[in-house]
Design a protein around this motif. Structure first.
Motif, short mmCIF file in Angstrom:
data_model
loop_
_atom_site.label_atom_id
_atom_site.label_comp_id
_atom_site.label_asym_id
_atom_site.label_seq_id
_atom_site.Cartn_x
_atom_site.Cartn_y
_atom_site.Cartn_z
N ILE A 194 0.94 -1.17 0.00
CA ILE A 194 -0.02 0.04 -0.06
C ILE A 194 0.86 1.26 -0.11
N SER A 195 2.10 1.11 0.56
CA SER A 195 2.77 2.20 0.59
C SER A 195 3.25 2.81 -0.68
N GLU A 196 3.36 2.10 -1.70
CA GLU A 196 3.69 2.33 -2.84
C GLU A 196 2.70 3.33 -3.76
N TYR A 197 1.30 3.47 -3.16
CA TYR A 197 0.60 4.25 -3.74
C TYR A 197 0.55 5.70 -3.07
N LEU A 198 1.31 5.72 -1.92
CA LEU A 198 1.44 7.06 -1.19
C LEU A 198 2.41 8.00 -1.79
N SER A 199 2.22 9.12 -1.59
CA SER A 199 3.34 10.36 -2.28
C SER A 199 2.61 11.68 -1.96
N ASP A 200 3.61 12.62 -1.76
CA ASP A 200 3.51 13.90 -1.34
C ASP A 200 2.73 14.62 -2.80
N ASP A 201 2.96 14.00 -3.94
CA ASP A 201 2.80 14.51 -5.03
C ASP A 201 1.17 14.34 -5.49
N HIS A 202 0.52 13.75 -4.88
CA HIS A 202 -0.94 13.22 -5.24
C HIS A 202 -1.64 12.88 -3.79
N ALA B 208 -4.22 10.17 -2.11
CA ALA B 208 -4.52 8.57 -2.45
C ALA B 208 -5.85 8.39 -1.99
N TRP B 209 -6.69 7.77 -2.51
CA TRP B 209 -8.24 7.39 -1.81
C TRP B 209 -7.93 6.06 -1.62
N ILE B 210 -8.08 5.67 -0.52
CA ILE B 210 -8.08 4.20 -0.37
C ILE B 210 -9.19 3.57 -0.04
N SER B 211 -9.98 2.69 -0.76
CA SER B 211 -11.35 2.48 -0.54
C SER B 211 -11.39 1.08 0.01
N VAL B 212 -11.61 0.72 1.09
CA VAL B 212 -11.83 -0.55 1.61
C VAL B 212 -13.35 -1.00 1.79
N ARG B 213 -13.79 -2.08 1.10
CA ARG B 213 -15.19 -2.49 1.00
C ARG B 213 -15.20 -3.93 1.45
N GLY B 214 -15.88 -4.10 2.53
CA GLY B 214 -16.11 -5.45 3.21
C GLY B 214 -15.62 -5.44 4.75
N LEU B 215 -16.35 -5.27 5.86
CA LEU B 215 -16.04 -5.03 7.29
C LEU B 215 -15.82 -6.33 7.86
N GLN B 216 -15.97 -7.60 7.40
CA GLN B 216 -15.93 -8.75 8.06
C GLN B 216 -14.62 -9.39 8.37
N ASP B 217 -13.70 -8.72 7.53
CA ASP B 217 -12.26 -9.16 7.63
C ASP B 217 -11.56 -8.17 8.83
N THR B 218 -11.84 -8.57 9.91
CA THR B 218 -11.14 -7.84 11.05
C THR B 218 -9.67 -7.87 10.90
N ASN B 219 -9.21 -9.10 10.41
CA ASN B 219 -7.56 -9.12 10.37
C ASN B 219 -7.25 -8.10 9.43
N LEU B 220 -7.64 -8.04 8.29
CA LEU B 220 -7.28 -6.87 7.28
C LEU B 220 -7.57 -5.40 7.89
N ILE B 221 -8.71 -5.14 8.62
CA ILE B 221 -8.91 -3.78 9.37
C ILE B 221 -7.84 -3.73 10.22
N GLY B 222 -7.27 -4.64 10.98
CA GLY B 222 -6.42 -4.51 12.03
C GLY B 222 -5.02 -4.22 11.37
N LYS B 223 -4.62 -4.81 10.26
CA LYS B 223 -3.30 -4.69 9.66
C LYS B 223 -3.37 -3.33 8.90
N LEU B 224 -4.50 -2.82 8.75
CA LEU B 224 -4.68 -1.37 7.71
C LEU B 224 -4.27 -0.44 8.96
N GLY B 225 -4.93 -0.82 10.07
CA GLY B 225 -4.76 0.19 11.37
C GLY B 225 -3.24 0.19 11.74
N LYS B 226 -2.52 -0.59 11.79
CA LYS B 226 -1.33 -0.87 12.11
C LYS B 226 -0.35 -0.24 10.95
N LYS B 227 -0.75 -0.38 9.72
CA LYS B 227 -0.03 0.38 8.58
C LYS B 227 0.00 1.51 8.73
N PHE B 228 -1.19 2.40 9.15
CA PHE B 228 -1.29 3.58 9.14
C PHE B 228 -1.22 3.95 10.51
#
Length: 205
Positions: free
Chosen positions: A53-61, A63-83
């Motif tokens: 995901i870090s590859e999509y982030l830049s000071d030049d633009h 980035a709208w990160i759209s996550v669809r589906g809340l049931q994967d709490t593991n994914l949501i947790g990883k996203l929280g740690k990443k950011f």
């Protein structure tokens, strides 16, 4: 159980901020899409691996990160740690509503918006295109959205949600007015219908 209450049994006794999915699963799997844009260009793609995901982030633009589906709490947790997002923040939820005339019910989805420097994360229960109008404005370069930062994107998305509330309240109001026209020839069914729609209005409130 009232429709606007969640079944809290799954989270009973859990520590504050525990990521426990207590809703009804509305998607088979979660997915992440990223829209990158600035005044000059727009790009969109699907994120296959969260560690990229870090590859999509830049000071030049933005980035709208759209996550669809809340049931994967593991994914949501990883996203929280990443950011570096607190689990308590991940629990803060906005809602989007839609009046389904065929089902005669107001349907509500959970939506979270998290704003960071040059990025915005939207997390929603379903694959519904609640922010389609915002996306169209980005691609068309309409208004200020392409030249401003992620906080303006957040403003545009909240504004769209509020407009959607008003639109669906109007839909529900139109149905109630149609029922009122039948009052002179009313029967038990009409009384039940009016009570039903009053319940839906309470749900919206």
């Amino acid at each position: 159980m009232a429709r606007f209450l969640k079944d809290k049994q799954k989270s009973k006794g859990a520590a504050p901020g525990s990521l426990i999915f207590i809703g009804r699963q509305k998607m088979d799997y979660s997915c992440i899409r990223v829209t990158q844009y600035n005044a000059e260009y727009v790009k969109e793609g699907e994120v296959k691996a969260l560690d990229k995901i870090s590859e999509y982030l830049s000071d030049d633009h933005v980035a709208w990160i759209s996550v669809r589906g809340l049931q994967d709490t593991n994914l949501i947790g990883k996203l929280g740690k990443k950011f570096d997002i607190s689990a308590l923040i991940l629990e803060d939820i906005l809602k989007s509503l839609n009046f389904n005339r065929e089902l005669r019910k107001v349907q509500i989805d959970q939506i979270s918006l998290i704003v960071g420097k040059n990025y915005l994360i939207s997390i929603q229960e379903t694959d519904n295109e609640y922010f389609e109008d915002v996306s169209k404005r980005i691609y068309a370069g309409q208004g200020k959205i392409r030249s401003l930062s992620s906080d303006y994107l957040c403003y545009a998305m909240i504004d769209t949600l509020v407009d959607n509330y008003i639109l669906n309240i109007e839909k529900l109001g139109n149905v109630i007015e149609e029922q009122e026209k039948l009052l002179l020839t009313s029967g038990k069914e009409l009384v039940e219908n009016i009570y039903h729609y009053k319940t839906e209005l309470s749900y919206v409130r």
